[in-house]
Write a protein that holds these residues in place. Structure first.
Motif, PDB file in Angstrom:
ATOM      1  N   TYR A 112       0.819  -1.212   0.000  1.00  0.00           N
ATOM      2  CA  TYR A 112       0.000   0.000   0.000  1.00  0.00           C
ATOM      3  C   TYR A 112       0.856   1.266   0.000  1.00  0.00           C
ATOM      4  O   TYR A 112       0.342   2.358   0.181  1.00  0.00           O
ATOM      5  CB  TYR A 112      -0.929   0.015   1.205  1.00  0.00           C
ATOM      6  N   PHE A 429      -4.924  -4.745  -4.503  1.00  0.00           N
ATOM      7  CA  PHE A 429      -6.197  -4.172  -4.920  1.00  0.00           C
ATOM      8  C   PHE A 429      -7.268  -4.817  -4.047  1.00  0.00           C
ATOM      9  O   PHE A 429      -7.387  -6.047  -4.021  1.00  0.00           O
ATOM     10  CB  PHE A 429      -6.467  -4.446  -6.401  1.00  0.00           C
ATOM     11  N   SER A 430      -8.064  -4.008  -3.320  1.00  0.00           N
ATOM     12  CA  SER A 430      -8.865  -4.550  -2.226  1.00  0.00           C
ATOM     13  C   SER A 430     -10.304  -4.051  -2.236  1.00  0.00           C
ATOM     14  O   SER A 430     -10.703  -3.235  -1.393  1.00  0.00           O
ATOM     15  CB  SER A 430      -8.204  -4.164  -0.893  1.00  0.00           C
ATOM     16  N   ILE A 492      -4.172  -1.764 -11.775  1.00  0.00           N
ATOM     17  CA  ILE A 492      -4.929  -1.302 -10.609  1.00  0.00           C
ATOM     18  C   ILE A 492      -5.801  -0.105 -10.964  1.00  0.00           C
ATOM     19  O   ILE A 492      -6.946   0.001 -10.508  1.00  0.00           O
ATOM     20  CB  ILE A 492      -3.999  -0.998  -9.406  1.00  0.00           C
ATOM     21  N   ILE A 496      -9.917  -0.266 -10.517  1.00  0.00           N
ATOM     22  CA  ILE A 496     -10.650   0.691  -9.680  1.00  0.00           C
ATOM     23  C   ILE A 496     -11.912   1.154 -10.401  1.00  0.00           C
ATOM     24  O   ILE A 496     -13.009   1.162  -9.821  1.00  0.00           O
ATOM     25  CB  ILE A 496      -9.747   1.882  -9.318  1.00  0.00           C
ATOM     26  N   GLU A 506     -12.883   0.217  -2.876  1.00  0.00           N
ATOM     27  CA  GLU A 506     -11.723  -0.301  -2.152  1.00  0.00           C
ATOM     28  C   GLU A 506     -11.727   0.230  -0.718  1.00  0.00           C
ATOM     29  O   GLU A 506     -12.136   1.356  -0.466  1.00  0.00           O
ATOM     30  CB  GLU A 506     -10.410   0.104  -2.845  1.00  0.00           C
ATOM     31  N   THR A 509      -5.688   1.441   0.079  1.00  0.00           N
ATOM     32  CA  THR A 509      -5.019   1.428  -1.221  1.00  0.00           C
ATOM     33  C   THR A 509      -3.620   2.009  -1.169  1.00  0.00           C
ATOM     34  O   THR A 509      -3.167   2.537  -0.154  1.00  0.00           O
ATOM     35  CB  THR A 509      -5.860   2.176  -2.265  1.00  0.00           C
ATOM     36  N   HIS A 510      -2.969   1.935  -2.331  1.00  0.00           N
ATOM     37  CA  HIS A 510      -1.610   2.423  -2.524  1.00  0.00           C
ATOM     38  C   HIS A 510      -1.615   3.936  -2.724  1.00  0.00           C
ATOM     39  O   HIS A 510      -2.589   4.528  -3.193  1.00  0.00           O
ATOM     40  CB  HIS A 510      -1.004   1.726  -3.745  1.00  0.00           C
ATOM     41  N   ILE A 517      -9.322   6.596  -6.109  1.00  0.00           N
ATOM     42  CA  ILE A 517     -10.322   5.875  -5.314  1.00  0.00           C
ATOM     43  C   ILE A 517     -11.233   6.843  -4.570  1.00  0.00           C
ATOM     44  O   ILE A 517     -12.457   6.671  -4.550  1.00  0.00           O
ATOM     45  CB  ILE A 517      -9.633   4.883  -4.362  1.00  0.00           C
TER      46      ILE A 517
END
Length: 564
Positions: A112, A429-430, A492, A496, A506, A509-510, A517
């Motif tokens: 992340y 990616f969540s 990613i 999204i 999400e 995230t990163h 996001i």
């Protein structure tokens, strides 16, 4: 942190903070050094100091799993406060200059962004180097009070060394080296019945952007045993005896404002510990076909809602387990994305399914037996499902690792899946979805298809909360291959938008995609972001605290210029 001197005489940092000239920066660093000592300050003046290092020895200067240039999200300097007073002093020095600060706990926010700051040239505050004390473990109340540098491994070791493991467990995530406080503030999860870490916290101590110190919940009520009139500094005063027992206190509940946020620096936090349940048994259920996913998730939902599934279970794709057990070249000579035949062959070789469900039973044996009868009976409706306990599988197997994790014993083996490819790095990616078979299949199909378009293998797992699923897609890439980095970044960004169109957002995230996001959480013309911006500008008018964190920018940054 490096033991190098602060910097060679006359040299400048590789990345100056925005709007701060070298002379001003030098004066600021000297003032900070006077506060914390030269041994706790490192200015980044050479690329020799930019080392990706490892999970065991994390870097504090940048994101070690870089999908953009290695030095893009890079600190100007790393400073390690020794105590709360140091933090307050640094905040006081930063305000007149609008100096951006980026607090970290350990620097292991792996996948992340690590310790890297969103704004290049920020001053990274390494809160965990010196502020790493377990302040209290209360057996009767089943809680602990910790500073930012206390890891899950530290807490487990404390319980073992003080003969408390028979009474209390600490819920742990996949890897045991992270900060309890830091993971909770990122709303991370573990795998015992206490797996929702933010739900299990109680009471925070926070340095606000103006340097003021607050305690939340019942912690705002002074403890009558040692009033402030006795001359103790606020940070040294004992907590109210209910502060780690009842998180809400009176009035607005503000703890959530300090999670994934840039409104303060949390210096202490209470965390509930899981009472030893008096019995434990881990298990694995293998599901032979790719399309068993739908039926499995629909079986899981009522069992989880009824708490027959007591803990946070996971349903893992075959490559997740395969990558823990070996590298891609251990299974195949194929250079490209693996197809169904190759995935089936890997599953057969490892005696696993295309999907593999890991859970645990807690409590006395009669309780565990009754729960297992219900779970096994439900999953037996899936043709070809197989059932295993720990002793049924080889020593070198994922169930042996999960057996430890689900009973609160930290491990480090799970990160081996990052080595699926040479020079392996990863990006999470969540997205969140309902615990519905149709949603699980749709998310899997979208994410796998996009992974294949990016020429990267799908590696993923569904982590089942009380009423939702975290779908963790592990984007593994070779960080020395610029083309793979570009493809991972494209992947990613594309996912999204794909998922937002379907109502899947999400949860974490990163750095590189925080703005994107936040932009998807745009109901009612983005009222959620606008509300956060109002709070940010009221609490932090000089914009010093982690600007850009979670896509929230202070007014002194032109958002359109900083948004990625």
């Amino acid at each position: 942190m490096s033991s190098l001197p602060s910097r060679p005489a006359g040299s400048a940092p590789l990345a100056l903070p925005p709007g701060v000239d070298l002379e001003t920066f030098n004066k600021f660093i000297q003032d900070v050094t006077d506060v914390v000592g030269a041994e706790n300050v490192e200015v980044i003046v050479s690329m020799n100091q930019i080392d990706d290092k490892s999970y065991e020895d994390p870097t504090h200067t940048h994101d070690p799993h870089h999908i953009v240039d290695q030095d893009y999200f890079m600190a100007s300097a790393v400073v390690a406060p020794r105590n709360v007073a140091d933090v307050q002093a640094i905040v006081g020095l930063a305000n007149p200059l609008s100096m951006p600060l980026w607090p970290i706990s350990i620097g292991r926010n792996s996948g992340y962004g690590g310790a890297g700051p969103r704004v290049r040239g920020s001053l990274v505050l390494n809160m965990g180097k010196n502020m790493n004390k377990i302040l209290e473990v209360n057996v009767e109340g089943a809680y602990c009070l910790v500073e930012p540098g206390v890891t899950f491994q530290d807490m487990h070791n404390y319980l073992v060394e003080n003969n408390l493991r028979d009474k209390l467990w600490i819920d742990v995530p996949d890897l045991g080296g992270g900060s309890i406080l830091g993971n909770t503030l990122e709303r991370g999860v573990g795998y015992t019945p206490y797996g929702d870490h933010f739900m299990m916290h109680s009471g925070m101590e926070v340095v606000l952007p103006n340097g003021e110190l607050i305690r939340t919940g019942m912690g705002a009520l002074p403890d009558p045993r040692k009033p402030a009139t006795m001359g103790l500094k606020p940070e040294d005063q004992p907590w109210n005896s209910s502060a780690q027992l009842f998180p809400y206190g009176f009035g607005p509940y503000v703890d959530g404002l300090f999670t994934q946020s840039n409104l303060g620096i949390v210096t202490k936090m209470g965390m509930w510990l899981f009472p030893n349940p008096g019995g434990y048994q881990s298990y694995l259920i293998t599901l032979p076909k790719d399309d068993d996913l739908k039926q499995a998730v629909d079986i899981i939902r009522p069992l989880r809602l009824a708490m027959v599934l007591q803990n946070v279970p996971t349903i893992r794709h075959i490559l997740m387990d395969a990558a823990v057990m070996g590298t891609k070249t251990d299974y195949t000579d194929t250079k490209g994305v693996l197809g169904d035949e190759e995935l089936d062959a890997i599953a057969k070789k490892l005696n696993l399914g295309r999907w593999n469900f890991y859970g645990a039973l807690y409590g006395p044996e009669p309780v565990r037996n009754a729960l297992w009868a219900a779970i096994k009976g439900s999953f037996s409706a899936i043709p070809g499902a197989k059932f295993y306990f720990k002793d049924d599988v080889p020593e070198n197997s994922v169930l042996r690792i999960r057996d430890l994790t689900m009973q609160g014993i930290p491990t480090f083996e799970e990160l081996r899946w990052v080595s699926w490819l040479p020079n392996g790095a990863h990006l999470f990616f969540s997205p969140i979805a309902p615990v519905q078979g149709e949603d699980a299949v749709a998310q899997y199909e979208v994410t796998r298809r996009r992974c294949e378009e990016a020429q990267l293998d799908f590696i993923g797992t569904f982590t089942i909360g009380m009423r939702e699923m975290h779908h963790i897609v592990c984007i593994v890439f070779n960080k020395r291959d610029e083309d793979q980095k570009r493809r991972a970044h494209w992947l990613i960004r594309t996912l999204i938008d794909d998922c937002a169109r379907r109502g899947w957002g999400e949860y974490r995230t990163h750095l590189a995609v925080m703005d994107q996001i936040m932009g998807t959480y745009n109901w009612n013309n983005g009222s959620f972001l606008r509300f956060n911006e109002v709070i940010k500008n009221a609490v932090d008018p000089n914009g010093i605290m982690a600007p850009g964190k979670s896509g929230v920018w202070p007014k002194n940054y032109k958002k359109e210029e900083w948004t990625l």
